[in-house]
Design an enzyme around this catalytic site. Sequence first.
Site, mmCIF file in Angstrom:
data_model
loop_
_atom_site.group_PDB
_atom_site.id
_atom_site.type_symbol
_atom_site.label_atom_id
_atom_site.label_comp_id
_atom_site.label_asym_id
_atom_site.label_seq_id
_atom_site.Cartn_x
_atom_site.Cartn_y
_atom_site.Cartn_z
ATOM 1 C CD GLU A 107 -90.138 36.923 -2.081
ATOM 2 O OE1 GLU A 107 -90.229 36.020 -2.918
ATOM 3 O OE2 GLU A 107 -90.356 36.757 -0.868
ATOM 4 C CE LYS B 296 -88.352 29.112 1.579
ATOM 5 N NZ LYS B 296 -89.016 29.277 0.294
ATOM 6 C CG HIS C 25 -71.893 41.198 -17.655
ATOM 7 N ND1 HIS C 25 -72.520 41.489 -18.843
ATOM 8 C CD2 HIS C 25 -70.794 41.986 -17.618
ATOM 9 C CE1 HIS C 25 -71.817 42.402 -19.496
ATOM 10 N NE2 HIS C 25 -70.766 42.728 -18.774
ATOM 11 C CB SER D 130 -92.546 28.217 4.411
ATOM 12 O OG SER D 130 -93.180 27.027 4.008
#
Length: 461
Positions: free
Chosen positions: A292, A285, A158, A279
């Site tokens: 992804e 970043k 979970h 970025s």
Amino acid sequence: MTKKTTWSDRFESALHPAIAIFNASIGFDIELIEYDLTGSVAHAKMLAKTGIISEEEAQQLEQGLEKIRQEYRQGEFNPGVDAEDVHFAVERRLTEILGDVGKKLHTGRSRNDQVGTDIRLYLKAEINEIRTYLREFQSVLLNLAENNIETLIPGYTHLQRAQPLSLAHHLMAYVQMAQRDWERLGDVLKRTNISPLGCGALAGTTFPIDRHYSAELLGFESIYENSLDGVSDRDFAIEFLCAASLIMVHLSRLSEEMILWASEEFNFISLKDSCATGSSIMPQKKNPDVPELVRGKTGRVFGHLQALLVIMKGLPLAYNKDLQEDKEGIFDAVKTVKGCLEAMTILLSEGIIFNQTRLNSAVAEDFSNATDVADYLATKGVPFREAYNLVGKVVKTSLAQGKLLKDLTIEEWQQIHPAFATDIYEAISPKTVVSARNSYGGTGFEQVKIAIANAKSELKQ
Ligand code: ARG
């Protein structure tokens, strides 16, 4: 609209230019050209063997087809939309090269069995390639696992901390998934390895062809028993897309974990510069673009599976032009799966670093050893459910006091239950907790070593 096309004299005029573009598949089925040529060579040989054409004619056809192969490989064969599809393009060029002999190639076959043959030859080759990619992916995971048997990582259910794990055990779960993928593709291969060549347009042919012979030349294991089924079956392609979708499910789950692990919140891995991107506005970043993209590309492979199922569901026997729509999805799925396997293999082998300090502290600073306290009492004779309830209370009071289980004094433990002794501290240390789960297939280090050894010998086959 005056120029004549490939069609018979039944047609007075050429296709409307927009309809010609709409109808043509040459823009994508050129991908099949090598298989189309190979299939045609086998067909020509079969025609000679059965005396339908002469040996000399077959040799000329073969030379002409091989010449087209050379032209294609050198970038000199670029048929346009007027050729309609790769099959017509090759036949037209062959006739340019050989004259009337070129026109004999299509004796006793149809584009319907021809395209079915091509797509099966293509998929057979690509399935074998994807299986090789899967093996490389597995061996990189195995390597990582071998180097991290005693590295611990929180285990979740979970997405809540559950029980700590050997990092190797976590990685080996993906080796197992990839193993099923590898086996599944082997199974798909069996039903892709059947030749439809010689099924003709739908009903077979009046010529005394030898379907077994052309199938054997092309390396098919068997031939379709029913000509209607042979030209219109795409089950193997759907099965392939199912297998491809499952590969993507597995890659996508791993990607999701890596994305989480690379976040500041988890911080279990760091991305190396060679496999991460920045970025355009936020200088701090470092983004996990590779996982992804893999997660995102999973959607398109599922889409191709869905598309082919829908294409097939309403088709009356036998060939219908709808079947021309099977190819782009298959090609894209093949490219996507190979690209994703390759990128993930690189990412795992050189693009990430497991943050050992962070992992060590992560497993030491939670209540994921609570089950082990209950197990401890249960081994000392306290019924498990009673032990479980006692430990639940301990967790509650410890949380309220901002303490972990390892911070309780021996007096505190003994107040909870007299069965506790000083060996409780050792019993709840993360390393003991993990190594104690020595049941078959569990995360205990001994089990993990066995799993790695088994997988290694599996991979050698
Ligand atoms: N381009 C066609 C396809 O991809 C080849 C078969 C065409 N057959 C036909 N009867 N029109 O399916």
